[in-house]
Write an enzyme that holds these catalytic residues in place. Structure first.
Site, PDB file in Angstrom:
ATOM      1  CD1 TRP A 150      -0.400  -1.630   2.671  1.00 45.50           C
ATOM      2  CD2 TRP A 150       0.575   0.170   3.704  1.00 45.50           C
ATOM      3  NE1 TRP A 150       0.680  -1.856   4.500  1.00 45.50           N
ATOM      4  CE2 TRP A 150       0.801  -0.781   4.159  1.00 45.50           C
ATOM      5  CE3 TRP A 150       1.314   1.448   3.569  1.00 45.50           C
ATOM      6  CZ2 TRP A 150       1.975   0.070   5.166  1.00 45.50           C
ATOM      7  CZ3 TRP A 150       2.089   1.382   4.547  1.00 45.50           C
ATOM      8  CH2 TRP A 150       2.726   0.848   4.876  1.00 45.50           C
ATOM      9  CE  LYS A 174      -3.838  -9.382  -1.974  1.00 42.95           C
ATOM     10  NZ  LYS A 174      -4.457  -8.434  -0.947  1.00 42.95           N
ATOM     11  N   PRO A 175      -4.040  -5.978  -5.440  1.00 44.09           N
ATOM     12  CG  PRO A 175      -5.693  -4.533  -6.252  1.00 44.09           C
ATOM     13  CD  PRO A 175      -5.157  -5.782  -6.278  1.00 44.09           C
ATOM     14  CD  GLU A 177      -4.591  -5.762   3.091  1.00 42.40           C
ATOM     15  OE1 GLU A 177      -4.542  -6.652   1.750  1.00 42.40           O
ATOM     16  OE2 GLU A 177      -4.679  -6.890   4.167  1.00 42.40           O
ATOM     17  CB  SER A 228       5.563  -7.976   5.529  1.00 45.12           C
ATOM     18  OG  SER A 228       4.276  -9.394   5.747  1.00 45.12           O
ATOM     19  CB  VAL A 243       7.813 -26.244  -8.786  1.00 46.53           C
ATOM     20  CG1 VAL A 243       9.024 -25.819  -8.934  1.00 46.53           C
ATOM     21  CG2 VAL A 243       7.357 -27.641  -8.140  1.00 46.53           C
ATOM     22  CD  GLU A 249      11.195  -4.984  -1.994  1.00 47.00           C
ATOM     23  OE1 GLU A 249      11.597  -4.357  -0.336  1.00 47.00           O
ATOM     24  OE2 GLU A 249      11.075  -3.486  -2.750  1.00 47.00           O
ATOM     25  CG  LEU A 250      10.863 -10.256   1.207  1.00 43.35           C
ATOM     26  CD1 LEU A 250      10.577 -12.023   1.409  1.00 43.35           C
ATOM     27  CD2 LEU A 250       9.026 -10.296   0.911  1.00 43.35           C
ATOM     28  CD  GLU A 381      10.376  -2.974   6.462  1.00 45.38           C
ATOM     29  OE1 GLU A 381       9.298  -4.177   6.427  1.00 45.38           O
ATOM     30  OE2 GLU A 381      10.396  -2.571   5.377  1.00 45.38           O
ATOM     31  CD1 TRP A 447      12.700  -2.646  -5.878  1.00 46.87           C
ATOM     32  CD2 TRP A 447      14.143  -0.660  -5.506  1.00 46.87           C
ATOM     33  NE1 TRP A 447      12.790  -1.842  -4.156  1.00 46.87           N
ATOM     34  CE2 TRP A 447      13.601  -0.848  -4.325  1.00 46.87           C
ATOM     35  CE3 TRP A 447      15.062   0.316  -5.972  1.00 46.87           C
ATOM     36  CZ2 TRP A 447      13.615   0.453  -3.310  1.00 46.87           C
ATOM     37  CZ3 TRP A 447      15.037   0.663  -4.967  1.00 46.87           C
ATOM     38  CH2 TRP A 447      15.073   1.487  -3.314  1.00 46.87           C
ATOM     39  CE  LYS A 451      22.900  -9.292   4.982  1.00 47.26           C
ATOM     40  NZ  LYS A 451      23.041  -8.781   6.315  1.00 47.26           N
TER      41      LYS A 451
HETATM   42  P1  NAI Z   1       1.744  -7.845   3.610  1.00 51.54           P
HETATM   43  O1  NAI Z   1       2.782  -8.507   3.799  1.00 51.54           O
HETATM   44  O2  NAI Z   1       0.645  -8.527   5.319  1.00 51.54           O
HETATM   45  O3  NAI Z   1       1.009  -7.276   2.771  1.00 51.54           O
HETATM   46  C1  NAI Z   1       1.696  -7.075   1.605  1.00 51.54           C
HETATM   47  C2  NAI Z   1       0.636  -7.460   0.228  1.00 51.54           C
HETATM   48  O4  NAI Z   1       0.005  -8.713   0.997  1.00 51.54           O
HETATM   49  C3  NAI Z   1      -0.954  -7.146   1.052  1.00 51.54           C
HETATM   50  O5  NAI Z   1      -1.319  -7.105  -0.847  1.00 51.54           O
HETATM   51  C4  NAI Z   1      -1.389  -8.147   1.091  1.00 51.54           C
HETATM   52  O6  NAI Z   1      -2.570  -8.294   0.982  1.00 51.54           O
HETATM   53  C5  NAI Z   1      -1.118  -9.604   0.971  1.00 51.54           C
HETATM   54  N1  NAI Z   1      -0.814 -10.412   1.941  1.00 51.54           N
HETATM   55  C6  NAI Z   1      -0.815 -10.679   3.237  1.00 51.54           C
HETATM   56  N2  NAI Z   1      -1.007 -11.987   3.945  1.00 51.54           N
HETATM   57  C7  NAI Z   1      -0.812 -12.707   2.503  1.00 51.54           C
HETATM   58  C8  NAI Z   1      -0.848 -13.857   2.534  1.00 51.54           C
HETATM   59  N3  NAI Z   1      -0.879 -14.561   3.533  1.00 51.54           N
HETATM   60  N4  NAI Z   1      -0.878 -14.289   1.142  1.00 51.54           N
HETATM   61  C9  NAI Z   1      -0.897 -14.165  -0.211  1.00 51.54           C
HETATM   62  N5  NAI Z   1      -0.519 -12.745   0.238  1.00 51.54           N
HETATM   63  C10 NAI Z   1      -1.296 -11.752   1.964  1.00 51.54           C
HETATM   64  O7  NAI Z   1       2.116  -6.206   4.728  1.00 51.54           O
HETATM   65  P2  NAI Z   1       0.864  -5.529   6.292  1.00 51.54           P
HETATM   66  O8  NAI Z   1       0.618  -6.504   6.691  1.00 51.54           O
HETATM   67  O9  NAI Z   1       0.251  -4.460   5.232  1.00 51.54           O
HETATM   68  O10 NAI Z   1       1.941  -4.555   6.610  1.00 51.54           O
HETATM   69  C11 NAI Z   1       3.151  -5.156   7.799  1.00 51.54           C
HETATM   70  C12 NAI Z   1       4.282  -5.400   7.730  1.00 51.54           C
HETATM   71  O11 NAI Z   1       4.970  -4.896   6.291  1.00 51.54           O
HETATM   72  C13 NAI Z   1       4.710  -3.491   7.558  1.00 51.54           C
HETATM   73  O12 NAI Z   1       4.838  -2.621   8.365  1.00 51.54           O
HETATM   74  C14 NAI Z   1       5.950  -3.635   7.049  1.00 51.54           C
HETATM   75  O13 NAI Z   1       6.651  -3.223   7.419  1.00 51.54           O
HETATM   76  C15 NAI Z   1       6.049  -4.311   5.591  1.00 51.54           C
HETATM   77  N6  NAI Z   1       6.271  -4.004   4.547  1.00 51.54           N
HETATM   78  C16 NAI Z   1       7.128  -3.767   3.120  1.00 51.54           C
HETATM   79  C17 NAI Z   1       6.964  -3.597   2.405  1.00 51.54           C
HETATM   80  C18 NAI Z   1       7.742  -3.144   1.390  1.00 51.54           C
HETATM   81  O14 NAI Z   1       8.055  -2.592   0.586  1.00 51.54           O
HETATM   82  N7  NAI Z   1       8.229  -4.532   1.506  1.00 51.54           N
HETATM   83  C19 NAI Z   1       5.575  -3.078   1.334  1.00 51.54           C
HETATM   84  C20 NAI Z   1       4.232  -2.674   2.877  1.00 51.54           C
HETATM   85  C21 NAI Z   1       4.608  -3.654   4.496  1.00 51.54           C
HETATM   86 MG    MG Z   2      -0.172  -8.344   6.889  1.00 57.60          MG
END
Ligand code: NAI
Ligand code: MG
Length: 485
Positions: A150, A174-175, A177, A228, A243, A249-250, A381, A447, A451
């Site tokens: 988001w 899937k954007p 939520e 995340s 597979v 990108e985490l 993070e 990009w 690790k």
């Molecule tokens: P999240 O990882 O839960 O959400 C990101 C995307 O993954 C969303 O579209 C979500 O609906 C989807 N998702 C969530 N659970 C899933 C599952 N089991 N299977 C498939 N897709 C799934 O991240 P969230 O909860 O919005 O944020 C939590 C933390 O994650 C943040 O505080 C931050 O530390 C990190 N984050 C890192 C990002 C990055 O750019 N690397 C971006 C957003 C969050």
């Molecule tokens: Mg989450």
């Protein structure tokens, strides 16, 4: 309040079960829209559409030139609709309108870049003996499921869709939520711009109910995920049974390293920009600020003074430099880390929602100093406007601290000493390194992380590679029988 539908097989549809969920404006905490609450049945529909469009639809017959032209048209349309899209993006995500405008510009540039790259995907002739011709053909992987966060809603959609479409893949995006609105707006134009039905499908829903079924679906060939680390790890496991190709990108806990000889004014700006841009909701945020002890006190003081003046405000106002965080959940997450930080280190500024705001998920730019690198606020993070400032004594000390993290997305180093700069560049274990800057991102350059920040690379030619398979073709030039039996 507007009710949106999602985009499957060229049609705007409700979820089969008929549910909707609310979408908020984080500056007012009010519901501004509703979108379909998709589940596995809707994912099945989207995969069937993407599968058909890839296997037998017009996309499978399209030429790289055709696809390139479609992407150019998307880029131009995005530019023409900047005002509308930036407004939606800001209302939905809370990011300052000026930043949203930059995001839309970068989104258009991304489609344009991959429009050009579509015709530059080139195979190989392999150097085998003279009695054969050996070729490597580059072919699209197939159906790509793309799950995005988001913080940069439309730009992340572009980073996923543009290289996939250029390669000839079809997509289910899937954007997050929290922020589905800008990409649903874009979906309205896709067909008239030349994207046939089924080639791009936008499924709105939650991670567990709409994301997870995409990851396990047998009709999906590849998962591209940004989000995340926790969910990324689950995706790798869940994708194993079929597979799937996976790229992740985490995010990270990126070090921003300041040596005493750095230009001081530029350094203070760079430290603030590195960690507070986009409210700190940035995967590459320079959230660990490592400062050489010789300038440490002066640095913390100057950073603190300037951070206290950053204009926090309604994101639609052009003077605003920081808007609210994206959601109640993220506000609670970030403020709970601030409480952890109060016990782990000293705080020089910030720490709460400013008293002038009665609503909205605003968090002041917050600086912790004298942080030990073992503290939670230095290891985890936070994804909000929270900086951890850590002193160091020597180059070796800086490198040890910088690399002492499970993550490795990005890092930056500030110094006027070119020898030191490049020694540090070579020793840092991260996928993106900035020297005397932090955050500039170009679609032409790779990009991605080292690790636990993930694997695979987005952007540039690397980005399209992740959507291509290599087919080895052997052509026998020898008309004789094999002669083995
Ligand atoms: P999240 O990882 O839960 O959400 C990101 C995307 O993954 C969303 O579209 C979500 O609906 C989807 N998702 C969530 N659970 C899933 C599952 N089991 N299977 C498939 N897709 C799934 O991240 P969230 O909860 O919005 O944020 C939590 C933390 O994650 C943040 O505080 C931050 O530390 C990190 N984050 C890192 C990002 C990055 O750019 N690397 C971006 C957003 C969050
Ligand atoms: Mg989450």
């Amino acid at each position: 309040m507007k009710r949106y539908q999602m985009y499957i097989n060229g049609k705007f549809v409700n979820a089969r079960r008929g549910g909707f969920f609310p979408v908020y404006d984080p500056s007012t905490e009010e519901v501004i829209a509703e979108v379909p609450d998709a589940d596995a049945q809707d994912v099945d529909d989207a995969v069937a559409a993407a599968r058909a469009a890839f296997d037998s639809g017009p996309w499978s017959q399209s030429t790289p030139q055709d696809r390139g032209r479609v992407l150019f048209r998307i880029a131009e349309k995005l530019r023409a609709e900047t005002a509308l899209l930036a407004d939606i993006e800001t209302r939905n995500s809370g990011k300052p309108i000026v930043e949203a405008e930059y995001d839309i510009a970068d989104t258009a540039t991304c489609f344009e870049y991959y429009g050009g790259l579509a015709t530059k995907v080139i195979g190989h002739v392999n150097p085998v003996p003279a009695n054969a011709l050996s070729l490597s053909l580059r072919e699209p992987i197939g159906v790509a499921a793309q799950i995005i966060p988001w913080n940069y809603p439309l730009l992340m959609a572009a980073w996923k869709l543009a290289p996939a479409l250029a390669a000839g893949c079809t997509c289910i995006l899937k954007p997050a939520e929290q922020t589905p609105l800008s990409v649903l707006e874009m979906a309205r134009w896709l067909e008239e711009l030349g994207v046939p039905p089924g080639v791009v499908n936008i499924v709105t829903g939650f991670g567990e109910t709409a994301g997870a079924p995409l990851v396990t679906h047998a009709g999906v060939n590849k998962i591209a995920f940004t989000g995340s680390a926790q969910v990324g790890k689950m995706i790798v496991k869940a994708a194993a049974d079929t597979v799937k190709r996976v790229t992740l990108e985490l995010g990270g806990k990126s070090p921003n390293i300041f040596f005493a000889d750095a230009d001081f004014e530029a350094a203070i700006d760079g430290a603030l920009f590195g960690v507070f841009i986009n409210q700190g909701e940035v995967c590459s945020a320079g959230s660990r600020i490592l400062v050489e002890r010789k300038i440490y006190s002066k640095f913390v003081e100057a950073m603190t003074a300037k951070a206290g003046k950053i204009k926090l405000g309604p994101p639609l106002e052009r003077a605003t430099k920081m808007g609210p965080l994206v959601s109640k959940e993220q506000y609670e997450r970030v403020t709970s880390y601030i409480e952890v930080g109060r016990k782990e280190a000293k705080m020089s500024v910030g720490g709460a929602r400013p008293a002038t705001f009665t609503k909205g998920y605003y968090v002041q730019p917050t600086i912790f100093y004298d942080v030990d690198n073992s503290a939670r606020i230095a290891r985890e993070e936070i994804f909000g406007p929270v900086a951890a400032v850590i002193p160091f004594d020597s180059e070796a000390d800086a490198l040890r601290i910088a690399n002492d993290t499970p993550y490795g997305l990005a890092a930056a180093v500030w110094t006027r000493d070119i020898y030191k700069a490049f020694r540090v560049v070579k020793s840092l274990r991260a996928g993106i390194i900035w020297v005397n800057h932090m955050q500039p991102t170009y679609v032409e350059a790779p990009w991605g992380g080292y690790k636990q920040s993930g694997f695979g690379r987005e952007l540039g030619p690397w980005g399209i590679e992740e959507y291509l398979e290599t087919k080895q073709v052997y052509v026998n030039l020898d008309e004789q029988p094999i002669g083995w039996y």
